[in-house]
Each structure stands twice: as structure tokens, then as C-alpha cells.
Design a protein around this motif. Structure first.
Motif, PDB file in Angstrom:
ATOM      1  N   LYS A 262       0.846  -1.193   0.000  1.00 16.52           N
ATOM      2  CA  LYS A 262       0.000   0.000   0.000  1.00 16.52           C
ATOM      3  C   LYS A 262       0.885   1.248   0.000  1.00 16.52           C
ATOM      4  O   LYS A 262       1.817   1.355   0.808  1.00 16.52           O
ATOM      5  N   ALA A 263       0.574   2.165  -0.911  1.00 17.24           N
ATOM      6  CA  ALA A 263       1.413   3.354  -1.057  1.00 17.24           C
ATOM      7  C   ALA A 263       0.572   4.621  -1.047  1.00 17.24           C
ATOM      8  O   ALA A 263      -0.558   4.638  -1.543  1.00 17.24           O
ATOM      9  N   ILE A 264       1.136   5.678  -0.478  1.00 11.81           N
ATOM     10  CA  ILE A 264       0.559   7.020  -0.556  1.00 11.81           C
ATOM     11  C   ILE A 264       1.499   7.874  -1.397  1.00 11.81           C
ATOM     12  O   ILE A 264       2.703   7.930  -1.131  1.00 11.81           O
ATOM     13  N   LEU A 265       0.952   8.492  -2.446  1.00 12.75           N
ATOM     14  CA  LEU A 265       1.753   9.341  -3.333  1.00 12.75           C
ATOM     15  C   LEU A 265       1.746  10.771  -2.812  1.00 12.75           C
ATOM     16  O   LEU A 265       0.713  11.267  -2.350  1.00 12.75           O
ATOM     17  N   VAL A 266       2.900  11.431  -2.902  1.00  9.96           N
ATOM     18  CA  VAL A 266       3.026  12.804  -2.407  1.00  9.96           C
ATOM     19  C   VAL A 266       3.671  13.664  -3.491  1.00  9.96           C
ATOM     20  O   VAL A 266       4.734  13.320  -4.019  1.00  9.96           O
ATOM     21  N   GLY A 267       3.023  14.789  -3.830  1.00  8.39           N
ATOM     22  CA  GLY A 267       3.573  15.686  -4.838  1.00  8.39           C
ATOM     23  C   GLY A 267       3.498  17.131  -4.396  1.00  8.39           C
ATOM     24  O   GLY A 267       2.618  17.509  -3.612  1.00  8.39           O
ATOM     25  N   CYS A 268       4.425  17.925  -4.897  1.00  4.66           N
ATOM     26  CA  CYS A 268       4.470  19.347  -4.574  1.00  4.66           C
ATOM     27  C   CYS A 268       4.460  20.148  -5.873  1.00  4.66           C
ATOM     28  O   CYS A 268       5.351  19.984  -6.712  1.00  4.66           O
ATOM     29  N   GLN A 269       3.426  20.983  -6.047  1.00  2.09           N
ATOM     30  CA  GLN A 269       3.280  21.775  -7.273  1.00  2.09           C
ATOM     31  C   GLN A 269       3.874  23.169  -7.060  1.00  2.09           C
ATOM     32  O   GLN A 269       3.423  23.920  -6.195  1.00  2.09           O
ATOM     33  N   LEU A 270       4.861  23.504  -7.881  1.00  2.00           N
ATOM     34  CA  LEU A 270       5.514  24.802  -7.800  1.00  2.00           C
ATOM     35  C   LEU A 270       4.867  25.772  -8.784  1.00  2.00           C
ATOM     36  O   LEU A 270       4.181  25.351  -9.728  1.00  2.00           O
ATOM     37  N   PRO A 271       5.065  27.088  -8.615  1.00  2.00           N
ATOM     38  CA  PRO A 271       4.363  28.090  -9.428  1.00  2.00           C
ATOM     39  C   PRO A 271       4.547  27.946 -10.935  1.00  2.00           C
ATOM     40  O   PRO A 271       3.634  28.259 -11.698  1.00  2.00           O
ATOM     41  N   PHE A 272       5.724  27.472 -11.370  1.00  2.00           N
ATOM     42  CA  PHE A 272       5.982  27.397 -12.811  1.00  2.00           C
ATOM     43  C   PHE A 272       5.241  26.248 -13.493  1.00  2.00           C
ATOM     44  O   PHE A 272       5.225  26.149 -14.719  1.00  2.00           O
TER      45      PHE A 272
ATOM     46  N   ASP B 245      -1.473  23.384 -13.785  1.00  2.00           N
ATOM     47  CA  ASP B 245      -2.270  22.363 -13.089  1.00  2.00           C
ATOM     48  C   ASP B 245      -2.343  21.059 -13.888  1.00  2.00           C
ATOM     49  O   ASP B 245      -2.195  19.966 -13.339  1.00  2.00           O
ATOM     50  N   GLU B 246      -2.602  21.203 -15.204  1.00  2.00           N
ATOM     51  CA  GLU B 246      -2.757  20.016 -16.056  1.00  2.00           C
ATOM     52  C   GLU B 246      -1.467  19.212 -16.130  1.00  2.00           C
ATOM     53  O   GLU B 246      -1.478  17.986 -16.019  1.00  2.00           O
ATOM     54  N   ARG B 247      -0.336  19.915 -16.295  1.00  2.00           N
ATOM     55  CA  ARG B 247       0.966  19.240 -16.370  1.00  2.00           C
ATOM     56  C   ARG B 247       1.270  18.518 -15.060  1.00  2.00           C
ATOM     57  O   ARG B 247       1.747  17.382 -15.054  1.00  2.00           O
ATOM     58  N   PHE B 248       0.980  19.175 -13.945  1.00  2.00           N
ATOM     59  CA  PHE B 248       1.235  18.569 -12.637  1.00  2.00           C
ATOM     60  C   PHE B 248       0.376  17.319 -12.451  1.00  2.00           C
ATOM     61  O   PHE B 248       0.848  16.290 -11.954  1.00  2.00           O
ATOM     62  N   GLN B 249      -0.874  17.414 -12.900  1.00  2.00           N
ATOM     63  CA  GLN B 249      -1.771  16.264 -12.785  1.00  2.00           C
ATOM     64  C   GLN B 249      -1.243  15.070 -13.577  1.00  2.00           C
ATOM     65  O   GLN B 249      -1.265  13.933 -13.092  1.00  2.00           O
TER      66      GLN B 249
ATOM     67  N   PRO C 294      -2.801  12.129 -23.066  1.00  2.00           N
ATOM     68  CA  PRO C 294      -3.106  13.563 -22.977  1.00  2.00           C
ATOM     69  C   PRO C 294      -1.856  14.450 -22.979  1.00  2.00           C
ATOM     70  O   PRO C 294      -1.929  15.605 -23.405  1.00  2.00           O
ATOM     71  N   ASP C 295      -0.736  13.906 -22.523  1.00  2.00           N
ATOM     72  CA  ASP C 295       0.497  14.695 -22.414  1.00  2.00           C
ATOM     73  C   ASP C 295       1.504  14.304 -23.503  1.00  2.00           C
ATOM     74  O   ASP C 295       2.713  14.407 -23.304  1.00  2.00           O
ATOM     75  N   TYR C 296       0.986  13.848 -24.662  1.00  2.00           N
ATOM     76  CA  TYR C 296       1.869  13.320 -25.701  1.00  2.00           C
ATOM     77  C   TYR C 296       2.891  14.343 -26.184  1.00  2.00           C
ATOM     78  O   TYR C 296       4.032  13.989 -26.509  1.00  2.00           O
ATOM     79  N   ASP C 297       2.512  15.628 -26.241  1.00  2.00           N
ATOM     80  CA  ASP C 297       3.439  16.643 -26.735  1.00  2.00           C
ATOM     81  C   ASP C 297       4.633  16.813 -25.808  1.00  2.00           C
ATOM     82  O   ASP C 297       5.773  16.969 -26.255  1.00  2.00           O
ATOM     83  N   GLN C 298       4.382  16.736 -24.487  1.00  2.00           N
ATOM     84  CA  GLN C 298       5.489  16.820 -23.531  1.00  2.00           C
ATOM     85  C   GLN C 298       6.363  15.572 -23.605  1.00  2.00           C
ATOM     86  O   GLN C 298       7.576  15.646 -23.451  1.00  2.00           O
TER      87      GLN C 298
END
Length: 418
Positions: free
Chosen positions: A11-21, A24-28, A293-297
Motif C-alpha cells: 500500500k502506497a501514498i503518493l506525495v507531490g508538490c506543485q511549484l508556481p511554474f 495544473d494540467e501538467r502537474f496532474q 493527454p500529455d503526448y506533446d510533452q
């Protein structure tokens, strides 16, 4: 019994931190990719925790309030590990380890764990162990207590099980030994590549983001049976097979390890000899998952890594794969030398082969030769080594007139020069 234990999901809990640059979509998408990585490592994600911050907390990556939230979630879900979506510093691992009982691993360690699971060849295993040890060495002080307390599982596979009391000198000696063995492997690969060059074989490499469908295309084009799975990094060890184009011309096609965003630098260094296969190619088939959805990146990530490998100047055909699953509003990032296909459709693969043949032909010189009817062996050689466009039989002369295109190095041209 051991086999059964290995199949138990942690069992795992994922943790992420979104910075200003970061949008939202990219972070997701990055968090979803972390979830896919966790799934590939056989973990069950029970919770995802994210935080928006102006900058990463130097001590604990996330703020004190979020650390307290993780403590509460740990009591509720009893996870065996927390997976962070960035590479943590040794001090961050130590500080988080004081606050949390479960294992603390980061994105890099998770990727290394997957590579440890997937490596099949001796070379692959050596490369992964080297990357793991180089990652682990500066973190021994932060993870030793955790590893002693918790034992095996995700993030502790292979050399990750090393305890705090392990002699650093022993690890350094092992790193030196692995580098020596990998240097021997690199030289062996180099000799193999030199031999292919001397034989004047046209070399094609499949490159792309992990899970873009490279192995599926490889298998369909070569009638090979390499591993195809809907998991990240299903292929680690490069495989090379003969590829026959519609004209009969033979080239070599290599399936390579998939790329990923934030690919650990230790892995790039450790897999140097494998990735050098890409540098030696005459043509790259850059496979992109057009349904993602993120194919371009993904495409930009591969280009960035190709630049680091000094392979960005090699000609390429961009293949947007999974056409059957791509959205109606899909737009190609690359408009030149690109195809939109499904690797599961025979007509699309035929189109890809024709496109490859057109590229190969454009790199060759035209020829026009006469062959007697007794030179059947030479005729077969021409079909394998050149692109034969036209064969006309002259009954009066009992000769075949062959027109086509051949590489500049082909004996056809050296004989003509004489």
C-alpha cells in the motif's frame, strides 16, 4: 513461498508538490505517471496527497502541516511506503523518516526499483545495480534505520537492502568493479557496432517515451516476440533484428529502452553503452503515444534526451502510434516526416515500411546494370542489399536490366569506377 510474497501489493501514498511554474494540467499528468510507475512496481495507491508551494521545503520537501497530514493518513491507511514525486535529498529523507514510520522513497528510487525488476540480461543487471548503488551511497545515513526496520519490498530491491552499518568502502569497491565490467561490455558493444558498420548495414533504432508502443511495432515489423505489456519500462534490454523492406532490402532494427520525464541521471550514465545504440543509427523511428493527454510533452522529453545523447541530428520519422485510441482533436507536434498509425493495423504498418523505404532510397545513389540469366545469385544479392525498382528481361541478349538505388559503399559503384 517467496514467490507468493513478491506478488503481495504494497500500500502506497503518493506525495507531490506543485511549484508556481507548473501548470495544473501538467502537474496532474506527472502525478498520474507516478501512479503508473507505482502500479508497474506492484504497489496499490491508497491516497494521493498534493500541495501547492512557492518552493520546496529544504527540510521535509512539503510543509509541516502536510507532514502532520501524512502522519494522520498513516494511522488511517497503514501504508508500507510513501512515494514522493521528486528526487529527495538525503537530509529530507532523514527528516521525513523521523516523522513517519513507513518507507520513504522518491521518484528516482521507484524508477530504479522498476529497472531492477525488469533487467534480464547480465548487462542490464549490472547497469541497474550501478545506478542503485550510486543513488544509495550518499543516502545511507538517511535510510539505514528504515531498511533495517522494514526489510524488503519496493525501493529496497537488490543493493537497496544494504544496511546502515555496511562499509562505504565496500560499496565504493563494488561501484568500481561494476564500472570495470560495464566498460568491458561497452567495448564489446563497440566492436559489434564496428563490425556492423564494416558490413555496411543500414541501422534503424526505435526510440520514444516509455509505453508508447515501440515493442509492438518492433514485433510486428520483424515477426519477433519481445515483451509487450501495458506497463512502463516493459523493455530494458535492447534487441536487434533484421528488418525486410517491401523491395526486399534488409536493414537492422533495434528496440531500445523507453525514456521518461526526470529520468534519473544515474540511469542515463549507467545505461550509456545501451543508449549508444541510438547514436549509431542511420535513422530513428520516434514513436509517440498519440492517445496520451500529455503526448506533446513526451515528445519534447525524448528530444531533450536525444540532445543529451548527441543523437539529435540523426534523421527521424515520427510515428504517432495508437491512432485508434487518440482523441478527435489530436494535432501532430511534428508535421514533417511523420505518420499517424495504429501498430495493430496491417495497412498502417505497410505504410510505415513504405515510408522507411522512401527515406532509405533518398539516401542512396541510382544504378542501372545488366545481368546475364546465369547470375541469379547476384540478382538475389541486389534485392537484399539495394532497392530494386525495375527488372526487365531482354530475350535477344538473354540479360536482365536492373534499375534501382544502392548505398554509396555498394560494390556496384566500386566496380563501375574501375
Amino acid at each position: 513461498m517467496i514467490q507468493e510474497n513478491q506478488e503481495i501489493k504494497e500500500k502506497a501514498i503518493l506525495v507531490g508538490c506543485q511549484l508556481p511554474f507548473m501548470e495544473d494540467e501538467r502537474f496532474q499528468y506527472l502525478m498520474e505517471e507516478l501512479g503508473s510507475l507505482a502500479h508497474t512496481a506492484n504497489a496499490e495507491v491508497v491516497m494521493v496527497v498534493v500541495q501547492k508551494r512557492d518552493r520546496i521545503d529544504n527540510a521535509t520537501y512539503i510543509g509541516k502541516g502536510k507532514v502532520a497530514e501524512l502522519q494522520a493518513l498513516e494511522e488511517e491507511f497503514e501504508p508500507s511506503l510513501f512515494i514522493f514525486n521528486d528526487e529527495l535529498s538525503p537530509s529530507q529523507v532523514r527528516n521525513l523518516g523521523r516523522e513517519l514510520n513507513a518507507k520513504i522513497i522518491d521518484r528516482t528510487q521507484l524508477i530504479l526499483d522498476i529497472f531492477a525488476r525488469r533487467a534480464q540480461s547480465r548487462e542490464g543487471k549490472l547497469q541497474v545495480e550501478l545506478a542503485q548503488l550510486e543513488y544509495l551511497l550518499p543516502r545511507l545515513g538517511g535510510q539505514g534505520a528504515q531498511l533495517s526496520r522494514l526489510g524488503g519490498g519496493i525501493g529496497t530491491r537488490g543493493p537497496g537492502e544494504t544496511k546502515l552499518e555496511t562499509d562505504r568502502r565496500h560499496i565504493n569497491r563494488r561501484i568500481d568493479e561494476l564500472k570495470r565490467q560495464l566498460e568491458q561490455v561497452r567495448k564489446h558493444r563497440e566492436r559489434y557496432r564496428d563490425r556492423r558498420k564494416k558490413n555496411n548495414v543500414f541501422q534503424i533504432s526505435l526510440v520514444g517515451y516509455t509505453n508508447a508502443g515501440k515493442s509492438t511495432i518492433f514485433n510486428r515489423l520483424t515477426d519477433e516476440e519481445t515483451l509487450e505489456e501495458n506497463l512502463l519500462f516493459a523493455t530494458l534490454d535492447p534487441t536487434t533484428r533484421k528488418l525486410r523492406l517491401p523491395s526486399g532490402f534488409q536493414a537492422l532494427l533495434t528496440d531500445t529502452v523507453g525514456f521518461i520525464q526526470h529520468l534519473p541521471t544515474t540511469l542515463v550514465a549507467a545505461f550509456r553503452s545501451t543508449l549508444e545504440e541510438v547514436k549509431e543509427a542511420d535513422l530513428l523511428i520516434h514513436v509517440v503515444d498519440s492517445s496520451h493527454p500529455d503526448y506533446d510533452q513526451h515528445e519534447r522529453t525524448v528530444r531533450s534526451l536525444l540532445e543529451k545523447l548527441e543523437a539529435s541530428t540523426i534523421p527521424e520519422i515520427v510515428v504517432y502510434n495508437k491512432k485508434d485510441a487518440s482523441p478527435a482533436n489530436f494535432v501532430r507536434l511534428s508535421t514533417q516526416n511523420s505518420l499517424h498509425i495504429s501498430a495493430l493495423k496491417a495497412e498502417d504498418l505497410d505504410l510505415l515500411l513504405q515510408t522507411i523505404q522512401q527515406f532509405v532510397t533518398a539516401e542512396m545513389k541510382p544504378y542501372d546494370v545488366q545481368l546475364s540469366s546465369s547470375q541469379g545469385k547476384t540478382m538475389n544479392q541486389l534485392k537484399l542489399e539495394t532497392i530494386v525498382k525495375e527488372v526487365v528481361y531482354d530475350e535477344e541478349k538473354d540479360q536482365y536490366r536492373c534499375k534501382g538505388f544502392a548505398p554509396e559503399w555498394h560494390p556496384l559503384f566500386t566496380h563501375q569506377e574501375r
